[in-house]
Design a protein around this motif. Structure first.
Motif, PDB file in Angstrom:
ATOM      1  N   SER A 314     -64.460  -4.365  41.820  1.00 41.34           N
ATOM      2  CA  SER A 314     -65.547  -3.945  40.937  1.00 41.34           C
ATOM      3  C   SER A 314     -66.730  -3.544  41.803  1.00 41.34           C
ATOM      4  O   SER A 314     -66.897  -4.065  42.909  1.00 41.34           O
ATOM      5  CB  SER A 314     -65.959  -5.082  39.989  1.00 41.34           C
ATOM      6  OG  SER A 314     -66.404  -6.207  40.720  1.00 41.34           O
ATOM      7  N   PRO A 315     -67.570  -2.627  41.335  1.00 44.58           N
ATOM      8  CA  PRO A 315     -68.725  -2.207  42.134  1.00 44.58           C
ATOM      9  C   PRO A 315     -69.646  -3.386  42.417  1.00 44.58           C
ATOM     10  O   PRO A 315     -70.051  -4.100  41.486  1.00 44.58           O
ATOM     11  CB  PRO A 315     -69.415  -1.168  41.245  1.00 44.58           C
ATOM     12  CG  PRO A 315     -68.365  -0.716  40.292  1.00 44.58           C
ATOM     13  CD  PRO A 315     -67.475  -1.897  40.061  1.00 44.58           C
ATOM     14  N   PRO A 316     -69.974  -3.645  43.680  1.00 39.78           N
ATOM     15  CA  PRO A 316     -70.871  -4.756  43.992  1.00 39.78           C
ATOM     16  C   PRO A 316     -72.295  -4.456  43.531  1.00 39.78           C
ATOM     17  O   PRO A 316     -72.680  -3.288  43.402  1.00 39.78           O
ATOM     18  CB  PRO A 316     -70.790  -4.855  45.519  1.00 39.78           C
ATOM     19  CG  PRO A 316     -70.396  -3.484  45.961  1.00 39.78           C
ATOM     20  CD  PRO A 316     -69.528  -2.927  44.871  1.00 39.78           C
ATOM     21  N   PRO A 317     -73.084  -5.473  43.283  1.00 41.30           N
ATOM     22  CA  PRO A 317     -74.488  -5.238  42.916  1.00 41.30           C
ATOM     23  C   PRO A 317     -75.218  -4.476  44.018  1.00 41.30           C
ATOM     24  O   PRO A 317     -74.893  -4.612  45.204  1.00 41.30           O
ATOM     25  CB  PRO A 317     -75.044  -6.662  42.750  1.00 41.30           C
ATOM     26  CG  PRO A 317     -73.843  -7.513  42.476  1.00 41.30           C
ATOM     27  CD  PRO A 317     -72.721  -6.892  43.253  1.00 41.30           C
ATOM     28  N   PRO A 318     -76.200  -3.654  43.645  1.00 46.52           N
ATOM     29  CA  PRO A 318     -76.919  -2.844  44.645  1.00 46.52           C
ATOM     30  C   PRO A 318     -77.541  -3.680  45.768  1.00 46.52           C
ATOM     31  O   PRO A 318     -77.638  -3.206  46.898  1.00 46.52           O
ATOM     32  CB  PRO A 318     -77.995  -2.135  43.809  1.00 46.52           C
ATOM     33  CG  PRO A 318     -77.440  -2.103  42.424  1.00 46.52           C
ATOM     34  CD  PRO A 318     -76.643  -3.353  42.271  1.00 46.52           C
ATOM     35  N   TRP A 319     -77.940  -4.911  45.470  1.00 44.89           N
ATOM     36  CA  TRP A 319     -78.555  -5.743  46.511  1.00 44.89           C
ATOM     37  C   TRP A 319     -77.609  -5.895  47.690  1.00 44.89           C
ATOM     38  O   TRP A 319     -78.017  -5.807  48.858  1.00 44.89           O
ATOM     39  CB  TRP A 319     -78.918  -7.115  45.939  1.00 44.89           C
ATOM     40  CG  TRP A 319     -79.654  -7.994  46.907  1.00 44.89           C
ATOM     41  CD1 TRP A 319     -81.002  -8.081  47.079  1.00 44.89           C
ATOM     42  CD2 TRP A 319     -79.060  -8.901  47.866  1.00 44.89           C
ATOM     43  NE1 TRP A 319     -81.304  -8.979  48.080  1.00 44.89           N
ATOM     44  CE2 TRP A 319     -80.120  -9.501  48.585  1.00 44.89           C
ATOM     45  CE3 TRP A 319     -77.764  -9.242  48.191  1.00 44.89           C
ATOM     46  CZ2 TRP A 319     -79.913 -10.436  49.598  1.00 44.89           C
ATOM     47  CZ3 TRP A 319     -77.541 -10.168  49.205  1.00 44.89           C
ATOM     48  CH2 TRP A 319     -78.604 -10.759  49.898  1.00 44.89           C
ATOM     49  N   PHE A 320     -76.335  -6.131  47.426  1.00 43.79           N
ATOM     50  CA  PHE A 320     -75.366  -6.356  48.492  1.00 43.79           C
ATOM     51  C   PHE A 320     -75.105  -5.087  49.297  1.00 43.79           C
ATOM     52  O   PHE A 320     -74.997  -5.140  50.535  1.00 43.79           O
ATOM     53  CB  PHE A 320     -74.053  -6.890  47.914  1.00 43.79           C
ATOM     54  CG  PHE A 320     -74.113  -8.346  47.551  1.00 43.79           C
ATOM     55  CD1 PHE A 320     -73.848  -9.330  48.499  1.00 43.79           C
ATOM     56  CD2 PHE A 320     -74.449  -8.738  46.275  1.00 43.79           C
ATOM     57  CE1 PHE A 320     -73.911 -10.676  48.172  1.00 43.79           C
ATOM     58  CE2 PHE A 320     -74.504 -10.081  45.941  1.00 43.79           C
ATOM     59  CZ  PHE A 320     -74.238 -11.061  46.888  1.00 43.79           C
ATOM     60  N   THR A 321     -74.978  -3.933  48.628  1.00 43.96           N
ATOM     61  CA  THR A 321     -74.711  -2.706  49.375  1.00 43.96           C
ATOM     62  C   THR A 321     -75.896  -2.334  50.252  1.00 43.96           C
ATOM     63  O   THR A 321     -75.722  -1.878  51.394  1.00 43.96           O
ATOM     64  CB  THR A 321     -74.371  -1.553  48.424  1.00 43.96           C
ATOM     65  OG1 THR A 321     -75.392  -1.443  47.417  1.00 43.96           O
ATOM     66  CG2 THR A 321     -73.036  -1.800  47.727  1.00 43.96           C
ATOM     67  N   ARG A 322     -77.100  -2.519  49.745  1.00 49.55           N
ATOM     68  CA  ARG A 322     -78.278  -2.190  50.558  1.00 49.55           C
ATOM     69  C   ARG A 322     -78.433  -3.164  51.726  1.00 49.55           C
ATOM     70  O   ARG A 322     -78.726  -2.760  52.857  1.00 49.55           O
ATOM     71  CB  ARG A 322     -79.526  -2.200  49.677  1.00 49.55           C
ATOM     72  CG  ARG A 322     -79.522  -1.103  48.631  1.00 49.55           C
ATOM     73  CD  ARG A 322     -80.765  -1.118  47.763  1.00 49.55           C
ATOM     74  NE  ARG A 322     -80.685  -0.110  46.709  1.00 49.55           N
ATOM     75  CZ  ARG A 322     -81.634   0.123  45.833  1.00 49.55           C
ATOM     76  NH1 ARG A 322     -82.762  -0.583  45.858  1.00 49.55           N
ATOM     77  NH2 ARG A 322     -81.487   1.067  44.914  1.00 49.55           N
ATOM     78  N   LYS A 323     -78.222  -4.447  51.444  1.00 47.02           N
ATOM     79  CA  LYS A 323     -78.314  -5.433  52.518  1.00 47.02           C
ATOM     80  C   LYS A 323     -77.234  -5.193  53.564  1.00 47.02           C
ATOM     81  O   LYS A 323     -77.487  -5.250  54.777  1.00 47.02           O
ATOM     82  CB  LYS A 323     -78.170  -6.839  51.922  1.00 47.02           C
ATOM     83  CG  LYS A 323     -78.571  -7.963  52.870  1.00 47.02           C
ATOM     84  CD  LYS A 323     -80.081  -8.017  53.025  1.00 47.02           C
ATOM     85  CE  LYS A 323     -80.519  -9.232  53.838  1.00 47.02           C
ATOM     86  NZ  LYS A 323     -81.985  -9.229  54.068  1.00 47.02           N
ATOM     87  N   ALA A 324     -76.026  -4.880  53.103  1.00 45.66           N
ATOM     88  CA  ALA A 324     -74.919  -4.630  54.025  1.00 45.66           C
ATOM     89  C   ALA A 324     -75.204  -3.414  54.900  1.00 45.66           C
ATOM     90  O   ALA A 324     -74.853  -3.397  56.090  1.00 45.66           O
ATOM     91  CB  ALA A 324     -73.631  -4.436  53.248  1.00 45.66           C
ATOM     92  N   ALA A 325     -75.821  -2.391  54.324  1.00 48.25           N
ATOM     93  CA  ALA A 325     -76.129  -1.187  55.109  1.00 48.25           C
ATOM     94  C   ALA A 325     -77.042  -1.520  56.273  1.00 48.25           C
ATOM     95  O   ALA A 325     -76.836  -1.033  57.400  1.00 48.25           O
ATOM     96  CB  ALA A 325     -76.771  -0.140  54.206  1.00 48.25           C
TER      97      ALA A 325
END
Length: 345
Positions: A314-325
């Motif tokens: 499932s698409p992860p919450p935006p917080w995780f994708t931004r933090k991961a970047a």
């Protein structure tokens, strides 16, 4: 009483008079008759040529009557008397000068009888397309592909209308496509009246047909577009392998998110148990990552963030994708940082 009967008959006569146009269509000069005739033509297509001619005497400025009359005339003796239906097509087109649907319909109707005229009608429709010009142009190219000299006619048309050069390039083989792209870039890239569909076509074609220096020049020339288009710019730089520059552009616009204020009161062991059993639980994962980060276990904390951001179920919450970047960027993995941040909403 007799008076009552006479009154009833009078009312019935009045009702019949008012209902007559709806039941019989009314006289030819009636607007209701015109409406019904045009409705029959659009639904059943069984209106006779004589009916159009009779209505046109009373409504000479109705473009749909001229259009319908021309269609019937074309069907009756289109090849023998082309001037008749062409004249009515021209009148209909002039009566609604902003409509692209009228010349498009004329192009389709004349396709078998006069294919060379069909090309002209399509080009008129494209000229009137304004916001939809790119879509109409694509449709016109598709529907006229089998007409003799269609390719030459459209090539001459786009030379005279450079706004369409990029859309035309998208349909051409590599070498002529590069020529059309180069013509557009030379004549239109610095224009102040670029249509939105031109800008979109440039973004779609610049990697395939252009050079990195074209994009560099475009970004330098259009700083006012950065706020709206920085994601597109970063994506294009990424396609050219310019990941560091793409990341720097994105990082200027999307800051690294911090952890929520305050720590949770749940024990670390309980959070870790939930993480092992339900790694898709984003709230628990964020709380555990926060707690580990606070205790100095930075590597473990970042591993949790990266694991949630990489989940495919499932698409992860935006917080995780931004933090991961941002984690990827600190590790020097700028390509992954760019693709991860671009996937964030």
């Amino acid at each position: 009483p007799s008076g009552t009967r006479r009154m009833a008959l009078a009312l019935a006569a009045i009702a019949a008079l008012w209902a007559a146009p709806f039941l019989s269509g009314g006289p030819a000069w009636s607007p209701l008759h015109l409406t019904q005739l045009l409705a029959r033509d659009s639904v059943a297509g069984d209106v006779q040529l004589s009916e159009f001619q009779r209505s046109l005497r009373y409504f000479p400025l109705n473009p749909w009557l001229h259009q319908g009359l021309a269609a019937r005339q074309m069907h009756v003796d289109g090849r023998a008397r082309p001037g008749v239906w062409q004249r009515h097509f021209a009148i209909a087109s002039r009566l609604v000068p902003d409509s692209w649907t009228i010349p498009a319909a004329q192009a389709r109707m004349s396709r078998k009888i006069a294919p060379e005229l069909s090309l002209g009608y399509w080009q008129q429709a494209v000229d009137r397309g304004t916001l939809h010009r790119s879509e109409i142009f694509g449709t016109a190219l598709t529907e006229t592909r089998s007409i003799p000299d269609a390719a030459g006619s459209w090539a001459r048309y786009v030379e005279a209308n450079p706004r369409l050069l990029l859309d035309y390039a998208a349909l051409l083989p590599e070498e002529p496509a590069r020529y059309s792209y180069g013509r557009w870039y030379e004549e239109r890239s610095a224009a102040t009246d670029l249509a939105p569909w031109e800008v979109e076509a440039f973004y779609q074609q610049v990697v395939r047909l252009g050079k990195l220096s074209d994009l560099d020049e475009w970004m330098e020339r259009n700083p006012d577009r950065e706020e709206a288009d920085y994601r597109r710019w970063a994506g294009l730089l990424h396609q050219w392998g310019e990941d560091l520059r793409a990341w720097q552009l994105l990082a200027r616009r999307i800051p690294e998110p911090g952890y929520p204020e305050g720590l949770v009161s749940v024990e670390q062991e309980q959070l870790e148990t939930k993480w092992r059993l339900a790694p898709e639980n984003a709230m628990n994962a964020q709380q555990l990552a926060h707690l580990l980060h606070h205790e100095g276990a930075i590597e473990q904390s970042e591993e949790i963030v990266l694991a949630v951001a990489a989940q495919k179920t499932s698409p992860p919450p935006p917080w995780f994708t931004r933090k991961a970047a941002y984690i990827y960027s600190r590790l020097g993995r700028h390509g992954e940082a760019v693709t991860t941040l671009l996937s964030s909403k």
